[in-house]
Design a protein around this motif. Structure first.
Motif, PDB file in Angstrom:
ATOM      1  N   ASP A   3       0.823  -1.208   0.000  1.00  0.00           N
ATOM      2  CA  ASP A   3       0.000   0.000   0.000  1.00  0.00           C
ATOM      3  C   ASP A   3       0.860   1.263   0.000  1.00  0.00           C
ATOM      4  O   ASP A   3       0.576   2.230  -0.707  1.00  0.00           O
ATOM      5  N   LYS A   4       1.905   1.250   0.817  1.00  0.00           N
ATOM      6  CA  LYS A   4       2.801   2.404   0.927  1.00  0.00           C
ATOM      7  C   LYS A   4       4.239   1.903   0.934  1.00  0.00           C
ATOM      8  O   LYS A   4       4.597   1.066   0.126  1.00  0.00           O
ATOM      9  N   GLU A   5       5.038   2.439   1.854  1.00  0.00           N
ATOM     10  CA  GLU A   5       6.417   2.033   1.934  1.00  0.00           C
ATOM     11  C   GLU A   5       6.545   0.640   2.557  1.00  0.00           C
ATOM     12  O   GLU A   5       5.633   0.147   3.217  1.00  0.00           O
ATOM     13  N   ALA A   6       7.711   0.028   2.338  1.00  0.00           N
ATOM     14  CA  ALA A   6       8.022  -1.270   2.943  1.00  0.00           C
ATOM     15  C   ALA A   6       9.255  -1.111   3.828  1.00  0.00           C
ATOM     16  O   ALA A   6      10.112  -0.257   3.579  1.00  0.00           O
ATOM     17  N   TYR A   7       9.323  -1.934   4.858  1.00  0.00           N
ATOM     18  CA  TYR A   7      10.489  -1.944   5.750  1.00  0.00           C
ATOM     19  C   TYR A   7      11.336  -3.159   5.404  1.00  0.00           C
ATOM     20  O   TYR A   7      10.828  -4.274   5.299  1.00  0.00           O
ATOM     21  N   VAL A   8      12.627  -2.909   5.213  1.00  0.00           N
ATOM     22  CA  VAL A   8      13.534  -3.967   4.772  1.00  0.00           C
ATOM     23  C   VAL A   8      14.741  -4.020   5.702  1.00  0.00           C
ATOM     24  O   VAL A   8      15.280  -2.983   6.088  1.00  0.00           O
ATOM     25  N   VAL A   9      15.136  -5.226   6.056  1.00  0.00           N
ATOM     26  CA  VAL A   9      16.365  -5.441   6.821  1.00  0.00           C
ATOM     27  C   VAL A   9      17.185  -6.471   6.059  1.00  0.00           C
ATOM     28  O   VAL A   9      16.692  -7.548   5.725  1.00  0.00           O
ATOM     29  N   THR A  10      18.429  -6.125   5.751  1.00  0.00           N
ATOM     30  CA  THR A  10      19.321  -7.019   5.019  1.00  0.00           C
ATOM     31  C   THR A  10      20.578  -7.237   5.843  1.00  0.00           C
ATOM     32  O   THR A  10      21.151  -6.275   6.369  1.00  0.00           O
ATOM     33  N   GLY A  11      20.998  -8.504   5.947  1.00  0.00           N
ATOM     34  CA  GLY A  11      22.141  -8.791   6.800  1.00  0.00           C
ATOM     35  C   GLY A  11      23.108  -9.802   6.224  1.00  0.00           C
ATOM     36  O   GLY A  11      22.914 -10.339   5.129  1.00  0.00           O
ATOM     37  N   VAL A  12      24.150 -10.049   6.996  1.00  0.00           N
ATOM     38  CA  VAL A  12      25.229 -10.944   6.595  1.00  0.00           C
ATOM     39  C   VAL A  12      25.534 -11.911   7.739  1.00  0.00           C
ATOM     40  O   VAL A  12      25.565 -11.519   8.905  1.00  0.00           O
ATOM     41  N   VAL A  13      25.749 -13.162   7.376  1.00  0.00           N
ATOM     42  CA  VAL A  13      26.254 -14.154   8.326  1.00  0.00           C
ATOM     43  C   VAL A  13      27.698 -14.450   7.928  1.00  0.00           C
ATOM     44  O   VAL A  13      27.957 -14.852   6.788  1.00  0.00           O
ATOM     45  N   PRO A  14      28.665 -14.234   8.808  1.00  0.00           N
ATOM     46  CA  PRO A  14      30.068 -14.465   8.440  1.00  0.00           C
ATOM     47  C   PRO A  14      30.397 -15.957   8.366  1.00  0.00           C
ATOM     48  O   PRO A  14      29.793 -16.776   9.053  1.00  0.00           O
ATOM     49  N   ASP A  15      31.340 -16.278   7.508  1.00  0.00           N
ATOM     50  CA  ASP A  15      31.845 -17.646   7.414  1.00  0.00           C
ATOM     51  C   ASP A  15      33.056 -17.754   8.329  1.00  0.00           C
ATOM     52  O   ASP A  15      34.156 -17.340   7.981  1.00  0.00           O
ATOM     53  N   LYS A  16      32.848 -18.299   9.503  1.00  0.00           N
ATOM     54  CA  LYS A  16      33.915 -18.330  10.508  1.00  0.00           C
ATOM     55  C   LYS A  16      34.962 -19.398  10.226  1.00  0.00           C
ATOM     56  O   LYS A  16      36.025 -19.414  10.843  1.00  0.00           O
TER      57      LYS A  16
END
Length: 284
Positions: A189-202
């Motif tokens: 309908d309007k704006e969207a909330y986005v979260v983007t992340g990283v998982v490290p390869d230990k």
């Protein structure tokens, strides 16, 4: 006087960017759904700092554009959170910046800028030199494709918003995914909330024996459609170097497994994640 000359030179290249290392996200909470950052407790021994990513306006006031949780242990962001509005074609300026405050705690300069000659810069963050001849791309978390104005585009080109990403994945499956998200969010309908992340390869050797490379990239989206919350979760690469789609609640559980933490992870407020999960489970 020298400081003013530096500002004018940097502004003439692209724009003068500023990021504020803060104690919490109170100055940029609007980039989180319901003003609530993800519930994430890092593994033992891993240090993280919240950053409000912003630019100066013509009156010397900060324009906040997105938020990042950055790991000074891993030297990569844990996640970046932003508000997505309908995207349009934006050019790009890859003038990669660093954040002096992460390393030079006594500095009075609060601005993200090109690397200077201070001692200890790079102790707590990645530098351009770490990526040289590494074979990895600087993978944006908040991507240029998801920006809809020049200022947001400029602000994405900071090393606190990037992590080492396999070029084959970054330029193929993940790029197709970023484009698919744009199409998917058109129904909001309007704006969207986005979260983007990283998982490290230990388990892998760190880039330049310092910066953790990514094992997984992930993304969660949420918006209102017809007065109800809709959302999706994603992560990749999988065994076929592709991006998997799942519910946000399933992604929460995956991330708890990936990061190897005991405390539950909740990207969006728990009550909304539960609604999104139930909606997905309803028979069609």
């Amino acid at each position: 006087m020298n400081h003013l000359v530096f500002l004018l030179l940097l502004t003439s290249v692209c724009f003068f960017t500023r990021s504020e290392v803060v104690d919490n996200f109170s100055k940029c909470k609007e980039f989180f759904l319901n003003n609530a950052p993800p519930v994430f407790k890092p593994p033992a021994g891993v240090s993280v700092v919240p950053i409000c990513q912003c630019l100066w306006d013509d009156k010397g006031q900060p324009i906040y554009l997105y938020a990042t949780l950055y790991s000074t242990t891993w030297k990569i962001p844990v996640y970046s959170a932003y508000v997505y509005n309908r995207s349009k074609s934006i050019g790009r300026c890859d003038a990669w910046y660093i954040e002096p405050q992460l390393d030079v705690h006594y500095t009075t300069e609060k601005c993200m800028r090109s690397k200077g000659h201070e001692n200890n810069i790079g102790t707590n963050q990645a530098l351009n030199s770490d990526y040289e001849n590494s074979g990895y791309d600087k993978g944006h978390l908040y991507p240029v494709l998801h920006t809809n104005n020049h200022l947001s585009m400029l602000a994405t080109s900071t090393l606190t918003n990037a992590a080492p990403q396999k070029s084959t994945f970054n330029r193929n499956a993940w790029l197709r995914h970023e484009k698919a998200v744009i199409e998917d969010l058109k129904s909001c309908d309007k704006e969207a909330y986005v979260v983007t992340g990283v998982v490290p390869d230990k388990k892998k050797v760190k880039m330049n024996n310092k910066v953790y490379v990514s094992k997984y990239y992930w993304r969660a989206t949420c918006c209102l459609k017809g007065g109800q919350y809709i959302g999706k979760g994603y992560y990749g690469p999988d065994e076929q170097d592709k991006v998997q789609e799942l519910t946000t609640e399933e992604l929460n559980k995956k991330l708890q497994e990936f990061y190897k933490v005991k405390s539950p992870i909740s990207i969006f407020p728990a009550q909304i994640s539960l609604k999104l999960n139930r909606k997905r489970e309803r028979p069609s």
